[in-house]
Write a protein that holds these residues in place. Structure first.
Motif, PDB file in Angstrom:
ATOM      1  N   PHE A 108      -2.524   6.769   0.151  1.00 48.54           N
ATOM      2  CA  PHE A 108      -2.347   5.441   0.737  1.00 48.54           C
ATOM      3  C   PHE A 108      -0.929   5.298   1.307  1.00 48.54           C
ATOM      4  O   PHE A 108      -0.738   4.679   2.354  1.00 48.54           O
ATOM      5  CB  PHE A 108      -2.602   4.336  -0.289  1.00 48.54           C
ATOM      6  N   SER A 109       0.058   5.866   0.622  1.00 51.76           N
ATOM      7  CA  SER A 109       1.449   5.784   1.081  1.00 51.76           C
ATOM      8  C   SER A 109       1.679   6.576   2.363  1.00 51.76           C
ATOM      9  O   SER A 109       2.444   6.169   3.224  1.00 51.76           O
ATOM     10  CB  SER A 109       2.406   6.300   0.006  1.00 51.76           C
ATOM     11  N   LEU A 110       1.021   7.716   2.476  1.00 47.61           N
ATOM     12  CA  LEU A 110       1.191   8.564   3.651  1.00 47.61           C
ATOM     13  C   LEU A 110       0.361   8.110   4.853  1.00 47.61           C
ATOM     14  O   LEU A 110       0.833   8.111   5.975  1.00 47.61           O
ATOM     15  CB  LEU A 110       0.822  10.017   3.316  1.00 47.61           C
ATOM     16  N   GLN A 153      10.976  -3.014  -0.716  1.00 44.96           N
ATOM     17  CA  GLN A 153      11.470  -2.256   0.431  1.00 44.96           C
ATOM     18  C   GLN A 153      11.531  -0.759   0.162  1.00 44.96           C
ATOM     19  O   GLN A 153      11.505   0.037   1.095  1.00 44.96           O
ATOM     20  CB  GLN A 153      12.849  -2.768   0.851  1.00 44.96           C
ATOM     21  N   GLU A 154      11.606  -0.358  -1.094  1.00 48.18           N
ATOM     22  CA  GLU A 154      11.716   1.055  -1.428  1.00 48.18           C
ATOM     23  C   GLU A 154      10.370   1.697  -1.761  1.00 48.18           C
ATOM     24  O   GLU A 154      10.255   2.913  -1.767  1.00 48.18           O
ATOM     25  CB  GLU A 154      12.682   1.256  -2.600  1.00 48.18           C
ATOM     26  N   GLU A 189       7.023   3.152  -1.153  1.00 47.32           N
ATOM     27  CA  GLU A 189       6.403   3.727   0.040  1.00 47.32           C
ATOM     28  C   GLU A 189       5.064   3.093   0.381  1.00 47.32           C
ATOM     29  O   GLU A 189       4.771   2.854   1.553  1.00 47.32           O
ATOM     30  CB  GLU A 189       6.230   5.237  -0.146  1.00 47.32           C
ATOM     31  N   LEU A 190       4.247   2.831  -0.625  1.00 52.81           N
ATOM     32  CA  LEU A 190       2.932   2.261  -0.352  1.00 52.81           C
ATOM     33  C   LEU A 190       3.057   0.881   0.276  1.00 52.81           C
ATOM     34  O   LEU A 190       2.377   0.566   1.260  1.00 52.81           O
ATOM     35  CB  LEU A 190       2.090   2.177  -1.632  1.00 52.81           C
ATOM     36  N   LEU A 191       3.933   0.055  -0.251  1.00 50.39           N
ATOM     37  CA  LEU A 191       4.100  -1.287   0.311  1.00 50.39           C
ATOM     38  C   LEU A 191       4.617  -1.221   1.742  1.00 50.39           C
ATOM     39  O   LEU A 191       4.155  -1.970   2.608  1.00 50.39           O
ATOM     40  CB  LEU A 191       5.025  -2.120  -0.573  1.00 50.39           C
ATOM     41  N   LEU A 192       5.543  -0.313   1.997  1.00 57.43           N
ATOM     42  CA  LEU A 192       6.053  -0.147   3.359  1.00 57.43           C
ATOM     43  C   LEU A 192       4.930   0.265   4.310  1.00 57.43           C
ATOM     44  O   LEU A 192       4.824  -0.245   5.430  1.00 57.43           O
ATOM     45  CB  LEU A 192       7.180   0.888   3.391  1.00 57.43           C
ATOM     46  N   LYS A 193       4.095   1.199   3.857  1.00 61.06           N
ATOM     47  CA  LYS A 193       2.984   1.655   4.692  1.00 61.06           C
ATOM     48  C   LYS A 193       1.994   0.516   4.939  1.00 61.06           C
ATOM     49  O   LYS A 193       1.472   0.370   6.060  1.00 61.06           O
ATOM     50  CB  LYS A 193       2.282   2.856   4.039  1.00 61.06           C
ATOM     51  N   LEU A 194       1.745  -0.306   3.934  1.00 51.28           N
ATOM     52  CA  LEU A 194       0.828  -1.431   4.103  1.00 51.28           C
ATOM     53  C   LEU A 194       1.382  -2.438   5.113  1.00 51.28           C
ATOM     54  O   LEU A 194       0.634  -2.960   5.945  1.00 51.28           O
ATOM     55  CB  LEU A 194       0.541  -2.110   2.764  1.00 51.28           C
ATOM     56  N   PHE A 195       2.686  -2.711   5.039  1.00 51.22           N
ATOM     57  CA  PHE A 195       3.297  -3.614   6.021  1.00 51.22           C
ATOM     58  C   PHE A 195       3.110  -3.060   7.433  1.00 51.22           C
ATOM     59  O   PHE A 195       2.766  -3.784   8.358  1.00 51.22           O
ATOM     60  CB  PHE A 195       4.798  -3.810   5.748  1.00 51.22           C
ATOM     61  N   GLN A 196       3.354  -1.769   7.573  1.00 50.61           N
ATOM     62  CA  GLN A 196       3.201  -1.127   8.877  1.00 50.61           C
ATOM     63  C   GLN A 196       1.745  -1.201   9.346  1.00 50.61           C
ATOM     64  O   GLN A 196       1.473  -1.510  10.504  1.00 50.61           O
ATOM     65  CB  GLN A 196       3.654   0.330   8.792  1.00 50.61           C
ATOM     66  N   GLU A 197       0.821  -0.934   8.435  1.00 49.51           N
ATOM     67  CA  GLU A 197      -0.598  -0.943   8.794  1.00 49.51           C
ATOM     68  C   GLU A 197      -1.060  -2.342   9.207  1.00 49.51           C
ATOM     69  O   GLU A 197      -1.801  -2.499  10.177  1.00 49.51           O
ATOM     70  CB  GLU A 197      -1.435  -0.420   7.629  1.00 49.51           C
TER      71      GLU A 197
END
Length: 192
Positions: A18-20, A94-95, A97-105
């Motif tokens: 999910f993070s990747l 912010q650190e 990875e999964l949350l960052l990827k979800l924001f991007q998605e």
């Protein structure tokens, strides 16, 4: 014991996937490959990708709760506790990875499941803040207002200054945010 280890292998592999790749592009085949298990093994523990995703979000929310509980001190003022807890929560957010990827998605594709996942995380943060607001009101540290609204405004103020501001202006350090938010909240929420 082997089942517990296999289950954890699956969860760790799913979080990595999910993070990747995000929610939308993650498949059970990818998770199985990353976990070094057969696809059928995943279904021994989880009915589908959605259930696996919920498990990971539940773990993230539990981590965030643990982090804030370690940060908040009974002897500190409401504002100091809010500053400290929002700092650690926003850093975690912010650190991770999964949350960052979800924001991007969500930004790129508007994936409903990613949006729902982020909403669950935000709801957990807001519920935590609301409890802190109610406690501060009970202790007379801040004036009586609708705790849900106060929690929402606090959260959005911090997110805006910590994340959105950076899109157009130089990033603010947490001490700059604290210096602005402290007097702003103190005057705006003063019980007098």
């Amino acid at each position: 014991m082997a089942d517990i280890n296999r289950r954890q292998q699956v969860v760790s592999a799913a979080e990595k996937s999910f993070s990747l790749f995000g929610y939308k592009a993650t498949t059970m085949e990818q998770v199985a490959r990353l976990a070094h298990v057969g696809k059928g093994t995943i279904y021994n523990f989880f009915e589908n990708k959605e259930e696996l995703f919920r498990e990971i979000l539940h773990s993230i929310i539990a981590d965030m709760k643990r982090i804030t509980e370690q940060t908040v001190k009974e002897e500190h003022s409401f504002l100091d506790n809010v500053h400290e807890s929002m700092d650690v929560l926003l850093e975690y957010r912010q650190e991770h990875e999964l949350l960052l990827k979800l924001f991007q998605e969500v930004h790129d594709f508007g994936t409903p499941q990613a949006k729902e996942g982020l909403q669950k995380v935000e709801t957990a943060i807001l519920e935590y803040l609301e409890r802190q607001v109610k406690r501060a009101m009970t202790l007379g540290q801040i004036r009586q207002e609708d705790p849900k609204i106060v929690a929402f405004v606090l959260f959005k103020l911090y997110v805006t200054l910590a994340s959105d501001w950076n899109k157009v202006h130089p990033a603010l350090h947490k001490e700059q945010i604290k210096a602005f938010v402290g007097p702003f909240l103190k005057n705006g929420l003063s019980p007098n």
